[in-house]
Write an enzyme that holds these catalytic residues in place. Sequence first.
Site, mmCIF file in Angstrom:
data_model
loop_
_atom_site.group_PDB
_atom_site.id
_atom_site.type_symbol
_atom_site.label_atom_id
_atom_site.label_comp_id
_atom_site.label_asym_id
_atom_site.label_seq_id
_atom_site.Cartn_x
_atom_site.Cartn_y
_atom_site.Cartn_z
ATOM 1 N N CYS A 139 0.354 -1.624 0.036
ATOM 2 C CA CYS A 139 -0.149 0.686 -0.080
ATOM 3 C C CYS A 139 0.511 1.104 -0.253
ATOM 4 O O CYS A 139 0.513 2.453 -0.482
ATOM 5 C CB CYS A 139 -0.687 0.100 1.223
ATOM 6 S SG CYS A 139 -1.371 -1.381 1.689
ATOM 7 N N ARG A 191 -5.981 6.164 -3.218
ATOM 8 C CA ARG A 191 -6.607 4.421 -2.938
ATOM 9 C C ARG A 191 -7.024 3.600 -1.845
ATOM 10 O O ARG A 191 -7.611 3.049 -1.949
ATOM 11 C CB ARG A 191 -6.041 3.607 -4.024
ATOM 12 C CG ARG A 191 -5.808 2.634 -3.591
ATOM 13 C CD ARG A 191 -4.437 1.748 -3.889
ATOM 14 N NE ARG A 191 -3.354 1.970 -3.189
ATOM 15 C CZ ARG A 191 -3.882 1.229 -2.900
ATOM 16 N NH1 ARG A 191 -3.997 0.358 -1.984
ATOM 17 N NH2 ARG A 191 -2.158 1.516 -1.223
#
Length: 326
Positions: free
Chosen positions: A186, A227
């Site tokens: 991430c 995101r």
Amino acid sequence: MTAVTGVAESIPRLPLSAANATMGAVDYLAWISIAAFLVAIALEWRDEIDAARYVGAVASVLFGSFWLAMVPYYWTEMQSPLETMLALAAFPLCLYATYLLFQGRESMLILVRAVAVMGIIYLPVETIPLARQWLIETTAYQTHLAMDIVAESPGLETGGNGYHSRFAFDTDTVPTGRTTYIVLACTGIGSMAIFGGLIAAVRAPLRRKAAGFVVAVGIIWFLNLVRNVFISLATPYGWFQQDFFVYLATEWMGAVPERTSFLISHNVIFQPGAVIALVGIAYIVIRIVPEVVEPLEEVLFVLTGTEYDLAEVFGPESETGKAAGD
């Protein structure tokens, strides 16, 4: 280095494997392959081109073996079909690169330089626990702050990876009974490493290379933040729990209905979206550092066996920039 990013889903009251646990022997294989690439670079600098090609070829075999060894991790731990397929594809592509180097394709050495730099950027945070923890927790905290702008963040707590990276939604009250935590994928470090390697591999003025790197990293960081916030809100609040998406998740992905919003937002929307974003960022970087077309042309040759002139695709500005070296 793999460029696909992701957020891990946290399912309460179930034991989870640490998504970014040190891979042991696989990590050593990665370091050995990058060390071999660096030896090849040193030989190239000494103008020992044939030796550089042979060492680079061996390094490519080792690098492909590393990705092959990562396949079970992506399939079982990350449960990511896209990352699994990319890791599988990397092995034969690396073998083909080895073949090209042995056959005398000297231009492949630019990819040797690119992969070496990618590894130098990525492997420390992949294999050194303190570096990995710092990057994951920093990304989690930034996501927490950004989430507070669009919705009230629940704060952070210890996640399934053992880091302070889990969004502390009350899983007894949110519609899906699920939340997420930040993992290494991430952070965007994989995508940053790709552009760092491509830019470092080419011969261009330092000013333009630095500008291209800063722009690429800035865009990746921003998109990553968007995101992370999106998935971390969609998962607990069930933004995609509609019948069509539930059917897709249960019948085609084999998941329980409650996982639908996570799978749709993470696997269906943002994983393919990350690939599209990389193409867009590459276009922007090429406008700043036109020389980056050189390693990209080599990548396309490995993928297709066909020679390409990307300078023609990107127009006169790219050609002028390469010629002038400004």
